[in-house]
Structure formats: structure tokens, C-alpha cells
Design an enzyme around this catalytic site. Sequence first.
Site, mmCIF file in Angstrom:
data_model
loop_
_atom_site.group_PDB
_atom_site.id
_atom_site.type_symbol
_atom_site.label_atom_id
_atom_site.label_comp_id
_atom_site.label_asym_id
_atom_site.label_seq_id
_atom_site.Cartn_x
_atom_site.Cartn_y
_atom_site.Cartn_z
ATOM 1 N N ILE A 80 53.298 44.654 37.417
ATOM 2 C CA ILE A 80 52.612 43.386 37.168
ATOM 3 C C ILE A 80 52.932 42.385 38.281
ATOM 4 O O ILE A 80 52.040 41.706 38.810
ATOM 5 C CB ILE A 80 53.022 42.802 35.796
ATOM 6 C CG1 ILE A 80 52.484 43.670 34.649
ATOM 7 C CG2 ILE A 80 52.546 41.353 35.651
ATOM 8 C CD1 ILE A 80 50.995 43.585 34.426
ATOM 9 N N THR A 83 51.131 43.359 41.473
ATOM 10 C CA THR A 83 49.690 43.134 41.381
ATOM 11 C C THR A 83 49.348 41.651 41.333
ATOM 12 O O THR A 83 48.369 41.213 41.944
ATOM 13 C CB THR A 83 49.120 43.839 40.136
ATOM 14 O OG1 THR A 83 49.464 45.230 40.193
ATOM 15 C CG2 THR A 83 47.617 43.703 40.064
ATOM 16 N N GLU A 84 50.150 40.887 40.604
ATOM 17 C CA GLU A 84 49.845 39.470 40.412
ATOM 18 C C GLU A 84 50.131 38.616 41.651
ATOM 19 O O GLU A 84 49.320 37.786 42.039
ATOM 20 C CB GLU A 84 50.649 38.919 39.225
ATOM 21 C CG GLU A 84 50.189 39.415 37.865
ATOM 22 C CD GLU A 84 48.911 38.738 37.401
ATOM 23 O OE1 GLU A 84 48.433 37.806 38.082
ATOM 24 O OE2 GLU A 84 48.391 39.154 36.354
ATOM 25 N N SER A 85 51.290 38.794 42.260
ATOM 26 C CA SER A 85 51.709 37.875 43.325
ATOM 27 C C SER A 85 52.246 38.553 44.568
ATOM 28 O O SER A 85 52.557 37.874 45.546
ATOM 29 C CB SER A 85 52.796 36.943 42.785
ATOM 30 O OG SER A 85 54.005 37.676 42.526
ATOM 31 N N TYR A 195 41.966 45.354 37.863
ATOM 32 C CA TYR A 195 43.352 44.997 37.565
ATOM 33 C C TYR A 195 44.071 46.156 36.875
ATOM 34 O O TYR A 195 45.197 46.505 37.232
ATOM 35 C CB TYR A 195 43.366 43.753 36.678
ATOM 36 C CG TYR A 195 44.737 43.204 36.367
ATOM 37 C CD1 TYR A 195 45.410 42.399 37.282
ATOM 38 C CD2 TYR A 195 45.357 43.476 35.150
ATOM 39 C CE1 TYR A 195 46.655 41.875 36.995
ATOM 40 C CE2 TYR A 195 46.610 42.964 34.861
ATOM 41 C CZ TYR A 195 47.252 42.160 35.782
ATOM 42 O OH TYR A 195 48.507 41.645 35.494
#
Length: 281
Positions: A80, A83-85, A195
Site C-alpha cells: 500500500i 503504491t500510494e506514495s 490500483y
Amino acid sequence: MAKTNTKNKNKNGKKMKYIIAALLVLLIVVVPIILLAVSSTIHHNAAEKLNKSIYPIKYESYVEKYCKEFEVDKCLVYAIIKTESDFDPNAVSGVGAIGLMQLMPDTFTWLQNYRTEFQPDKIMDSKELYNPKLNIEYGVYLLRYLLDMYDGNYSLAICSYNAGNGNIDSWLSQGIITSENVEPDNIPFEETSNYLRRVRTAMEKYKELYFSDYVYTYSKVEWQIQTDTADSETEQTDTMTDEITNDYYTDNAGYEDDYTYNYDADDGYVYDEYNYEEDYY
């Protein structure tokens, strides 16, 4: 004397032929095998090094701490964050999500209210989400909430982290997706579809590169909160998987009752108002 010398020369000649034949076998068969093995090892090490640079391990102490505390798969958490930041603690999205795990300020407020038994004086400002430790703590806490909501279904929890549980529940109720068949091609939002693919890939990479011997077993946790009723001092106990009533938000916190969002096929969805009861991020 001449015959003896001739015999010796013949013997030496045969020995040389055997030696030359052995060397040829060595050069033709053995050396290539050795070179191939060395080349394979070098290639494997180079590929592993490259993959580890793409899928790094950072903030390990915080991830380990909160994954253990909230019983969440650390491969999921690293995936996560990646993928997110991409492990940038100062990342801010176009819709205002902050930090490593890209938490929305309103989501952060809601989670804090829940954890502090709805005591507004204990609520931290959203700028604290730039703190890696705090961001990971609440990001992992949110993942645990979603895993419990969907009975440990990774795919539903991942999609919900991106699209919101209101959308996931709607897709489930309409039969667009089922809990047994959550595949990117079935997901209406292109952003959420991509995502899910990216997080799944990252999870597999983290498992392969760092945690091949790591075994995670999901078990449901009953998260309990205590809230005071409006007209008495009797405490009401709810589990975290129960629906939170409107009373707290409308009467005490002043949040809007209605939740709406506008979806754009290219840019994703933009939330206009938040209803934490239905969809809180």
C-alpha cells in the site's frame, strides 16, 4: 635402444592425445556450464538488486510495530505504501490525501474519533499525517478496519482503501463483483482496477524479495468502543464492524448528513461532502 625410444614416444604421444581430448571436453562442456552458472548467479543478483530498489523496505520499525499491534499482513502494508506514495512521507494527492499511506484528513479525524471514544479534545490536526510513524499507525489501523468489514478479503479491503466502502458495498449489492471473484476487469472504476493490480503485484514482490518464509493468518478482531448515550450515563458498546449512528455526527460534530461524489472517467472521483457513516474517505 631405438625400439625403446620409439615405444616411449608412442606412449607419450598417446598421453598427449588423452590430455588434449580432456582439455577439449573441459573447454567445450565444463567451462560453458561453469560460465552459465556464474552468469545466472550474477544475473539473479542483479535482478534481485534492481527489484529491491523498486520495492524497498523503509520505516521497517513502524510497519513491524503496527502490523503486530493490529494484526495486519506487513506485505500488504508495504504494498500500500509503495503504491500510494512510493515511500514519500511528504506526498500530497490532488484531492488532499497526505503522507506515506495517503490518508484523507477527514478519514484521519474519523479514525481518531473512533479510537478515542469520540472525545474531540483528543483529535490531532491533519498536519500530523506528515509524521511517518503516525501515518503508518492510522493507515494500518484503517486496513484492519476494512479487513474486518470484509471478513479478511484482501481484494475487497484493497479496493475499499482506494474507492471507499460505499462504492464496494454498492458493487457487491448490485452483483457487479462478488466476494469470491474480485478481479480488476470487473471493477467499474478504472483507477481502482489499476490500483488493485498494482497492490497485488507489490504484495507478491515483497513476499518474494523479503518475506518468503513469512506466514500471515487473518483472524477477526472485535474492536470495541464506548460511547455515552444522549440522555443517560449508560455506556453503549459497539463493535467496529457495526454501523455508527448519525447522532454523533449531526448533533455533536456538525458533519453533513449527505454524502455525494462526482466521478470523472479520466481523473477518478472527487468527493464533495463526507458522510462517515456511509463512506468516510
